[in-house]
Design a protein around this motif. Structure first.
Motif, mmCIF file in Angstrom:
data_model
loop_
_atom_site.group_PDB
_atom_site.id
_atom_site.type_symbol
_atom_site.label_atom_id
_atom_site.label_comp_id
_atom_site.label_asym_id
_atom_site.label_seq_id
_atom_site.Cartn_x
_atom_site.Cartn_y
_atom_site.Cartn_z
ATOM 1 N N ARG A 92 0.853 -1.187 0.000
ATOM 2 C CA ARG A 92 0.000 0.000 0.000
ATOM 3 C C ARG A 92 0.887 1.233 0.000
ATOM 4 N NH1 ARG A 92 -2.465 0.264 6.103
ATOM 5 N NH2 ARG A 92 -0.483 0.607 7.138
ATOM 6 N N GLY A 93 0.392 2.283 -0.628
ATOM 7 C CA GLY A 93 1.173 3.519 -0.709
ATOM 8 C C GLY A 93 2.253 3.424 -1.769
ATOM 9 N N SER A 94 3.256 4.271 -1.637
ATOM 10 C CA SER A 94 4.331 4.320 -2.621
ATOM 11 C C SER A 94 5.306 3.153 -2.430
ATOM 12 C CB SER A 94 5.083 5.645 -2.489
ATOM 13 O OG SER A 94 6.110 5.713 -3.452
ATOM 14 N N VAL A 95 5.576 2.435 -3.516
ATOM 15 C CA VAL A 95 6.577 1.369 -3.487
ATOM 16 C C VAL A 95 7.643 1.675 -4.531
ATOM 17 C CG1 VAL A 95 4.970 -0.421 -2.690
ATOM 18 C CG2 VAL A 95 5.350 -0.130 -5.139
ATOM 19 N N ALA A 96 8.856 1.261 -4.240
ATOM 20 C CA ALA A 96 9.977 1.394 -5.174
ATOM 21 C C ALA A 96 10.275 0.008 -5.735
ATOM 22 C CB ALA A 96 11.203 1.940 -4.464
ATOM 23 N N ILE A 97 10.482 -0.052 -7.042
ATOM 24 C CA ILE A 97 10.751 -1.335 -7.687
ATOM 25 C C ILE A 97 12.026 -1.205 -8.516
ATOM 26 C CG2 ILE A 97 9.885 -3.132 -9.226
ATOM 27 C CD1 ILE A 97 7.047 -2.152 -8.541
ATOM 28 N N TYR A 98 12.996 -2.053 -8.203
ATOM 29 C CA TYR A 98 14.251 -2.115 -8.944
ATOM 30 C C TYR A 98 14.226 -3.371 -9.804
ATOM 31 C CZ TYR A 98 16.085 1.388 -5.715
ATOM 32 O OH TYR A 98 16.290 2.536 -4.990
ATOM 33 N N GLY A 99 14.573 -3.225 -11.075
ATOM 34 C CA GLY A 99 14.693 -4.371 -11.965
ATOM 35 C C GLY A 99 16.160 -4.731 -12.131
ATOM 36 N N TYR A 100 16.454 -6.027 -12.115
ATOM 37 C CA TYR A 100 17.836 -6.512 -12.157
ATOM 38 C C TYR A 100 18.076 -7.417 -13.354
ATOM 39 C CZ TYR A 100 17.990 -4.912 -7.352
ATOM 40 O OH TYR A 100 17.932 -4.135 -6.223
ATOM 41 N N LYS A 101 19.248 -7.277 -13.921
ATOM 42 C CA LYS A 101 19.727 -8.229 -14.918
ATOM 43 C C LYS A 101 20.339 -9.362 -14.120
ATOM 44 C CE LYS A 101 19.906 -8.827 -19.271
ATOM 45 N NZ LYS A 101 18.610 -9.223 -19.795
ATOM 46 N N GLY A 102 19.754 -10.520 -14.171
ATOM 47 C CA GLY A 102 20.195 -11.654 -13.370
ATOM 48 C C GLY A 102 19.146 -12.013 -12.331
ATOM 49 N N VAL A 103 19.025 -13.286 -12.052
ATOM 50 C CA VAL A 103 18.064 -13.745 -11.049
ATOM 51 C C VAL A 103 18.611 -13.502 -9.647
ATOM 52 C CG1 VAL A 103 17.014 -15.469 -12.564
ATOM 53 C CG2 VAL A 103 18.937 -16.115 -11.124
ATOM 54 N N GLY A 104 17.726 -13.408 -8.685
ATOM 55 C CA GLY A 104 18.144 -13.240 -7.301
ATOM 56 C C GLY A 104 18.484 -11.814 -6.913
ATOM 57 N N CYS A 105 18.156 -10.850 -7.749
ATOM 58 C CA CYS A 105 18.397 -9.433 -7.455
ATOM 59 C C CYS A 105 19.846 -9.158 -7.068
ATOM 60 C CB CYS A 105 17.450 -8.953 -6.348
ATOM 61 S SG CYS A 105 15.700 -9.190 -6.733
ATOM 62 N N PRO A 106 20.801 -9.417 -7.974
ATOM 63 C CA PRO A 106 22.215 -9.195 -7.640
ATOM 64 C C PRO A 106 22.465 -7.729 -7.294
ATOM 65 C CG PRO A 106 21.940 -9.611 -9.990
ATOM 66 C CD PRO A 106 20.607 -9.844 -9.350
ATOM 67 N N THR A 107 23.275 -7.499 -6.286
ATOM 68 C CA THR A 107 23.466 -6.146 -5.755
ATOM 69 C C THR A 107 24.009 -5.157 -6.781
ATOM 70 O OG1 THR A 107 25.645 -6.779 -4.918
ATOM 71 C CG2 THR A 107 23.799 -6.927 -3.387
ATOM 72 N N ASN A 108 24.746 -5.608 -7.752
ATOM 73 C CA ASN A 108 25.303 -4.677 -8.739
ATOM 74 C C ASN A 108 24.611 -4.783 -10.099
ATOM 75 O OD1 ASN A 108 26.219 -7.169 -9.429
ATOM 76 N ND2 ASN A 108 28.337 -6.558 -9.794
ATOM 77 N N GLY A 109 23.414 -5.359 -10.131
ATOM 78 C CA GLY A 109 22.791 -5.592 -11.426
ATOM 79 C C GLY A 109 21.541 -4.801 -11.727
ATOM 80 N N ALA A 110 21.242 -3.712 -10.978
ATOM 81 C CA ALA A 110 20.021 -2.948 -11.234
ATOM 82 C C ALA A 110 20.100 -2.264 -12.600
ATOM 83 C CB ALA A 110 19.796 -1.922 -10.135
ATOM 84 N N VAL A 111 19.090 -2.490 -13.430
ATOM 85 C CA VAL A 111 19.064 -1.902 -14.762
ATOM 86 C C VAL A 111 17.861 -0.992 -14.983
ATOM 87 C CG1 VAL A 111 20.451 -3.680 -15.881
ATOM 88 C CG2 VAL A 111 17.981 -3.979 -15.719
ATOM 89 N N ILE A 112 16.834 -1.122 -14.163
ATOM 90 C CA ILE A 112 15.675 -0.241 -14.258
ATOM 91 C C ILE A 112 15.182 0.094 -12.862
ATOM 92 C CG2 ILE A 112 14.875 -1.008 -16.537
ATOM 93 C CD1 ILE A 112 12.819 -2.773 -15.111
ATOM 94 N N TYR A 113 14.455 1.200 -12.778
ATOM 95 C CA TYR A 113 13.912 1.624 -11.499
ATOM 96 C C TYR A 113 12.616 2.377 -11.743
ATOM 97 C CZ TYR A 113 13.123 4.487 -7.381
ATOM 98 O OH TYR A 113 12.542 5.090 -6.296
ATOM 99 N N GLY A 114 11.660 2.163 -10.857
ATOM 100 C CA GLY A 114 10.423 2.909 -10.938
ATOM 101 C C GLY A 114 9.688 2.871 -9.619
ATOM 102 N N THR A 115 8.670 3.709 -9.527
ATOM 103 C CA THR A 115 7.820 3.716 -8.345
ATOM 104 C C THR A 115 6.377 3.529 -8.783
ATOM 105 O OG1 THR A 115 7.559 6.111 -8.401
ATOM 106 C CG2 THR A 115 9.360 5.238 -7.053
ATOM 107 N N ALA A 116 5.574 3.107 -7.844
ATOM 108 C CA ALA A 116 4.143 2.948 -8.109
ATOM 109 C C ALA A 116 3.393 3.299 -6.836
ATOM 110 C CB ALA A 116 3.837 1.521 -8.537
ATOM 111 N N ASN A 117 2.212 3.857 -6.999
ATOM 112 C CA ASN A 117 1.359 4.151 -5.854
ATOM 113 C C ASN A 117 0.287 3.072 -5.786
ATOM 114 O OD1 ASN A 117 0.480 5.564 -3.611
ATOM 115 N ND2 ASN A 117 -1.011 6.708 -4.811
ATOM 116 N N ILE A 118 0.302 2.301 -4.708
ATOM 117 C CA ILE A 118 -0.601 1.165 -4.563
ATOM 118 C C ILE A 118 -1.763 1.575 -3.662
ATOM 119 C CG2 ILE A 118 -0.766 -1.267 -3.935
ATOM 120 C CD1 ILE A 118 1.359 -0.643 -6.129
ATOM 121 N N PRO A 119 -2.988 1.510 -4.167
ATOM 122 C CA PRO A 119 -4.135 1.884 -3.341
ATOM 123 C C PRO A 119 -4.399 0.842 -2.251
ATOM 124 C CG PRO A 119 -4.895 0.984 -5.423
ATOM 125 C CD PRO A 119 -3.388 1.080 -5.503
ATOM 126 N N THR A 120 -4.993 1.283 -1.155
ATOM 127 C CA THR A 120 -5.320 0.333 -0.096
ATOM 128 C C THR A 120 -6.447 -0.596 -0.540
ATOM 129 O OG1 THR A 120 -6.790 1.949 0.921
ATOM 130 C CG2 THR A 120 -4.547 1.784 1.801
#
Length: 140
Positions: A92-120
């Protein structure tokens, strides 16, 4: 010589074991129903996310934000298909979403970023589609 009640005692023991097995199965089934009831009630205090990988470059995503209990949490999820259901988490509310090249969300692999507002809450569904179609590329 065997005891006169021997076969009857064995039949009673077999029946007791069968009844215990049935009771265990019913207990597990009842527990599953109780667990299933929790997320449905959360639909009025957060939504589950369907991450739409429109750009096709994220192998996994990490979502950070507040859940239906008001706790700030993060979860990593593989994104092998176009529409990826991030189940079991109610946002709910504002969430941040990082997209990663590679499975498991590797710490140095973020390739995209965005936010979304999630209604309750929303009508018709407890799922909200969040797409990376207009997100910035090259954040990592």
């Amino acid at each position: 010589m065997s005891h006169p009640n021997g076969p009857a005692r064995r039949s009673t023991a077999k029946l007791s074991r069968k009844l215990a097995g049935v009771a265990a199965i019913l207990t597990v089934a009842a527990g599953s129903l109780v667990g299933a009831a929790g997320p449905a009630s959360a639909g009025s205090n957060g939504q589950q996310i369907i991450f739409r990988d429109s750009l096709g470059i994220a192998d996994s995503i990490r979502i950070w934000g507040y859940n239906n209990y008001g706790s700030y949490v993060g979860v990593c999820q593989s994104t092998p298909v176009h529409d990826n259901y991030v189940s079991g988490y109610w946002w709910r509310g504002s969430v941040a979403i990082y997209g990663y090249k590679g499975v498991g969300c590797p710490t140095n692999g973020a390739v995209i970023y965005g936010t979304a507002n999630i209604p309750t809450s929303q009508s018709g569904s407890d799922w909200l589609v969040v797409s990376d179609a207009d997100w910035g590329i090259g954040v990592g």
